[in-house]
Design a protein around this motif. Sequence first.
Motif, PDB file in Angstrom:
ATOM      1  N   VAL A  68      39.023  -9.317  28.150  1.00 49.11           N
ATOM      2  CA  VAL A  68      37.884  -9.398  27.760  1.00 49.11           C
ATOM      3  C   VAL A  68      37.669 -10.943  26.551  1.00 49.11           C
ATOM      4  O   VAL A  68      38.069 -10.091  25.711  1.00 49.11           O
ATOM      5  CB  VAL A  68      36.567  -8.831  27.203  1.00 49.11           C
ATOM      6  CG1 VAL A  68      35.565  -9.987  26.877  1.00 49.11           C
ATOM      7  CG2 VAL A  68      36.117  -8.091  28.636  1.00 49.11           C
ATOM      8  N   PRO A  69      38.590 -12.206  26.985  1.00 46.48           N
ATOM      9  CA  PRO A  69      39.106 -13.171  25.693  1.00 46.48           C
ATOM     10  C   PRO A  69      37.475 -12.971  24.929  1.00 46.48           C
ATOM     11  O   PRO A  69      38.874 -12.981  22.955  1.00 46.48           O
ATOM     12  CB  PRO A  69      39.638 -14.306  26.246  1.00 46.48           C
ATOM     13  CG  PRO A  69      39.501 -13.804  27.710  1.00 46.48           C
ATOM     14  CD  PRO A  69      38.558 -12.567  28.289  1.00 46.48           C
ATOM     15  N   LEU A  70      36.484 -13.108  24.900  1.00 44.76           N
ATOM     16  CA  LEU A  70      35.602 -13.279  23.640  1.00 44.76           C
ATOM     17  C   LEU A  70      35.817 -11.785  22.891  1.00 44.76           C
ATOM     18  O   LEU A  70      35.583 -12.396  21.800  1.00 44.76           O
ATOM     19  CB  LEU A  70      33.964 -13.110  24.616  1.00 44.76           C
ATOM     20  CG  LEU A  70      32.995 -13.770  23.256  1.00 44.76           C
ATOM     21  CD1 LEU A  70      33.380 -15.206  23.219  1.00 44.76           C
ATOM     22  CD2 LEU A  70      31.341 -13.280  23.713  1.00 44.76           C
ATOM     23  N   LEU A  71      36.415 -11.106  23.258  1.00 42.51           N
ATOM     24  CA  LEU A  71      35.828  -9.751  22.547  1.00 42.51           C
ATOM     25  C   LEU A  71      37.126  -9.563  21.934  1.00 42.51           C
ATOM     26  O   LEU A  71      37.724  -9.235  20.352  1.00 42.51           O
ATOM     27  CB  LEU A  71      36.387  -8.483  23.446  1.00 42.51           C
ATOM     28  CG  LEU A  71      36.637  -7.204  22.986  1.00 42.51           C
ATOM     29  CD1 LEU A  71      35.343  -6.863  21.747  1.00 42.51           C
ATOM     30  CD2 LEU A  71      36.627  -5.692  23.681  1.00 42.51           C
ATOM     31  N   GLY A  72      38.303 -10.158  22.306  1.00 43.84           N
ATOM     32  CA  GLY A  72      39.991 -11.109  21.501  1.00 43.84           C
ATOM     33  C   GLY A  72      39.531 -11.828  20.630  1.00 43.84           C
ATOM     34  O   GLY A  72      39.961 -11.342  19.114  1.00 43.84           O
ATOM     35  N   ALA A  73      39.005 -12.444  20.820  1.00 46.36           N
ATOM     36  CA  ALA A  73      38.760 -13.616  19.774  1.00 46.36           C
ATOM     37  C   ALA A  73      37.920 -12.685  18.359  1.00 46.36           C
ATOM     38  O   ALA A  73      38.422 -13.282  17.151  1.00 46.36           O
ATOM     39  CB  ALA A  73      37.724 -14.629  19.735  1.00 46.36           C
ATOM     40  N   TRP A  74      36.810 -12.037  18.744  1.00 44.04           N
ATOM     41  CA  TRP A  74      36.214 -11.431  17.767  1.00 44.04           C
ATOM     42  C   TRP A  74      37.098 -10.546  16.631  1.00 44.04           C
ATOM     43  O   TRP A  74      36.842 -10.732  15.856  1.00 44.04           O
ATOM     44  CB  TRP A  74      35.164 -10.416  18.336  1.00 44.04           C
ATOM     45  CG  TRP A  74      34.273  -9.722  17.465  1.00 44.04           C
ATOM     46  CD1 TRP A  74      33.363 -10.774  16.477  1.00 44.04           C
ATOM     47  CD2 TRP A  74      34.945  -8.662  16.493  1.00 44.04           C
ATOM     48  NE1 TRP A  74      32.480  -9.585  15.947  1.00 44.04           N
ATOM     49  CE2 TRP A  74      34.082  -7.694  15.659  1.00 44.04           C
ATOM     50  CE3 TRP A  74      35.903  -7.243  17.104  1.00 44.04           C
ATOM     51  CZ2 TRP A  74      33.955  -6.926  15.250  1.00 44.04           C
ATOM     52  CZ3 TRP A  74      35.579  -6.304  16.421  1.00 44.04           C
ATOM     53  CH2 TRP A  74      34.282  -6.381  15.304  1.00 44.04           C
ATOM     54  N   GLU A  76      29.561 -14.659  16.422  1.00 46.08           N
ATOM     55  CA  GLU A  76      28.915 -14.325  14.904  1.00 46.08           C
ATOM     56  C   GLU A  76      27.721 -12.674  15.322  1.00 46.08           C
ATOM     57  O   GLU A  76      27.031 -12.245  14.664  1.00 46.08           O
ATOM     58  CB  GLU A  76      28.398 -15.349  13.828  1.00 46.08           C
ATOM     59  CG  GLU A  76      27.909 -15.025  12.346  1.00 46.08           C
ATOM     60  CD  GLU A  76      27.415 -16.498  11.856  1.00 46.08           C
ATOM     61  OE1 GLU A  76      26.938 -16.222  11.249  1.00 46.08           O
ATOM     62  OE2 GLU A  76      28.430 -17.584  12.342  1.00 46.08           O
ATOM     63  N   LEU A  77      26.682 -13.611  16.315  1.00 41.22           N
ATOM     64  CA  LEU A  77      25.700 -13.065  16.578  1.00 41.22           C
ATOM     65  C   LEU A  77      26.208 -11.983  17.315  1.00 41.22           C
ATOM     66  O   LEU A  77      25.382 -11.020  17.185  1.00 41.22           O
ATOM     67  CB  LEU A  77      24.925 -13.973  17.712  1.00 41.22           C
ATOM     68  CG  LEU A  77      23.845 -13.648  17.791  1.00 41.22           C
ATOM     69  CD1 LEU A  77      22.378 -13.048  17.403  1.00 41.22           C
ATOM     70  CD2 LEU A  77      23.009 -13.701  19.586  1.00 41.22           C
ATOM     71  N   GLY A  78      27.310 -11.323  18.135  1.00 38.42           N
ATOM     72  CA  GLY A  78      27.144 -10.395  18.690  1.00 38.42           C
ATOM     73  C   GLY A  78      28.017  -9.321  17.654  1.00 38.42           C
ATOM     74  O   GLY A  78      28.767  -8.526  18.733  1.00 38.42           O
ATOM     75  N   THR A  79      28.385  -9.952  16.910  1.00 30.27           N
ATOM     76  CA  THR A  79      28.920  -8.921  15.770  1.00 30.27           C
ATOM     77  C   THR A  79      29.794  -7.585  16.296  1.00 30.27           C
ATOM     78  O   THR A  79      30.175  -6.522  15.895  1.00 30.27           O
ATOM     79  CB  THR A  79      29.220  -9.221  14.588  1.00 30.27           C
ATOM     80  OG1 THR A  79      31.058  -8.787  13.428  1.00 30.27           O
ATOM     81  CG2 THR A  79      28.757  -8.722  13.537  1.00 30.27           C
ATOM     82  N   ASN A  80      28.319  -6.702  15.853  1.00 28.16           N
ATOM     83  CA  ASN A  80      27.948  -5.396  15.757  1.00 28.16           C
ATOM     84  C   ASN A  80      28.228  -4.754  17.343  1.00 28.16           C
ATOM     85  O   ASN A  80      29.038  -3.540  17.044  1.00 28.16           O
ATOM     86  CB  ASN A  80      25.921  -5.691  15.856  1.00 28.16           C
ATOM     87  CG  ASN A  80      25.691  -5.635  14.144  1.00 28.16           C
ATOM     88  OD1 ASN A  80      27.129  -6.089  13.180  1.00 28.16           O
ATOM     89  ND2 ASN A  80      24.332  -6.169  13.823  1.00 28.16           N
ATOM     90  N   GLY A  81      27.244  -5.616  18.200  1.00 33.44           N
ATOM     91  CA  GLY A  81      28.240  -4.747  19.601  1.00 33.44           C
ATOM     92  C   GLY A  81      29.821  -4.700  19.743  1.00 33.44           C
ATOM     93  O   GLY A  81      30.384  -4.426  20.157  1.00 33.44           O
TER      94      GLY A  81
END
Length: 692
Positions: free
Chosen positions: A359-365, A277-282
Amino acid sequence: MAATGTLRPANPFAAGGALSSADGRGFFGRDDIFSFVRSALNATQRVPILLYGQRRIGKSSILRQLPRMLPDDLVCVYFDLQGKANQTLDQVLYGLARAIADALGMSRPERQEADEDGFRTGFLARVAREAGSLRRLVLLLDEFDVVDPRPGMASERFIPFLGEVVASNAQMGLILVMGRRTDELSETANAAILKDAVQMRIGRLEPPVVEALVRGLAGSAMRFSDAAVARVVALGAGNPFCTQVLCHVVWLRNLRDDATALIAPADVDAAVGQAIELGTNGMNWIYDGLDRPEQRLFLSALSEAADPLTGQRASLDAVQRLLRAKHIGISAGDLERASRELRAWDVIETDETGTHFVVPLLGAWVRKERPVVLLEREVRFASPRAWALYEAGLVCLERGDIDGATRDFRSALQENSVFLEAQLALAGALRKSERHDDRERAVEAWERVRELQPDLPATDLLDTLMASLEAARTGPLKASRFKRIQELDLEGTILPRAVRLLREQANRKLEIGRETTVQEAKALYEIIGDERAAASAAAVLKQHAWYNGVSGVSFLLWMGAIALAQFVPYAPVVAFAIMASAAFGVGTSWASVAEKSLKLSLRTMGLPFFAGGVVAGTLIWQFGGSIAWGTIAAGFAGLMNVVLAPTFEREEPPAPQPARQSEGLLVTVIGGMITGLESVRSRIESTTKTDR
């Protein structure tokens, strides 16, 4: 604030933006990049330096940190080209001139000094004087790819102009940073500047650098266990932005006032949702930075086919099946190309077990924020020819050209078989057509719409089925349409209309009274489940069968009697022939009245035929016997029509009454026999008188 009155330490992990601190605080690694730049700037023949990599990989931070990593004689001028594509060349040059002046400590130029002509001659000459021979200018141009040529704006002239400036100022250094590869830029950019450039790709941080970043920024306020660091490395995969955002949330969630927090892997996993949620813009900036819509579609489908956080992998076939299930048609070739480009851009990895996010975190986003169902706009761009054909069909539809519209919509569906909008438009256009076949095809088109979107209300399909039911020409088609209405009309709003329609059609066919129409009426009654009416129609069919049987048998007897009477002209044979003629006339009368098809002709011609037969049989016995008996039979048919026709002229067919039918038949046959015998007696008497 802690109980002791000391301030809580500020969060050292950046949640976005370039690391621009002059002392390099928070910046880790990238020694290979700095070494490459120093080497290129120290060459005898200075050439442009190109640094490229995907968005949020740390390009701007590297560019901001370059001044402290380069020799002091190099004056670095940072200038961000983001947002400059829509400006005029003079506007861009004025901004660049101000940045150069600030870096050198010069007075800022007036606008006329920094226009296209003034910048090349007057301003650069003043820069050379101010810098002197001991300092060299190095332009650091961030987001260089956004000014790739666009007619009428800075992008159309800036790159060629920059190429001219660099070529005429050999000592000037030029470092360009962009989020695309050189093969993705225009020929203008490559020809003007990049053809001679040296380049290096900016990739992800190595695990030791990530560990140094995590432990170095956390300091003594928060200790990450080895397993927690490994989990950060696994989820962020060395992407600086994702790593910083994840650790930023871990810090927010676990910092204590009274003790040093010890971070475990579970703490890192618990921070994932908030980090997304915090990094959604990036992360959206990364996702939207992908060059082709097929690439974004591929990532969205991959994130749904295999959970990125668990390390699952998905095959190319699984990704394509998921896209088709979501109404997005992409050819296997386009999907393979997207996969290949994403691998080259270090976004996904593929091995023998399948494909997964680097990058799993990007995939989760992507899985959470960019599911396939939200990508209608991407579908339009992913199938541009299909969309163009669809829009052409809409234009035809507005003009009233139904044929042209259906042709274009079908062509669009050939390009993309799961193009829902085109399928909806085709179904609507076919329904408006005046052709019977098109209206039937409209049912098929609406059925396909239901396949593509099962949760769509069935209203349009039911209305189309109802229109088809009304126009259907065959019983099986009516039956299939009625059955489908029964399946779909859960609220019972259309089914009563369908029942009423079929009953009215059946009643009309039964009223016509012909055997074929009665059969059709019986079938319609059976479709709607009206057993009583179907039984009534079946009784009428039995009447038809009985009448036709009598007519057929009597016809055979009549033909045989005619043939025999020609060669054996004795009274009994003649009598038999006349009785057979009478029976055939009666049977034909019954059948024709039941069919309601020959009443008019038999009533009109029956008596003249009968009279003509009697006269012909009397005057031309030897040569006119066949004619006589034929017209006598027609005469009997006409007479019986007069008697029987009124009994059939009812709104509802009478229930079968075998006893009364038998009585009527017996009376008719006896009457015919008496008439025939009377004719035989008269003929014999006439013959006897003649012999005497």
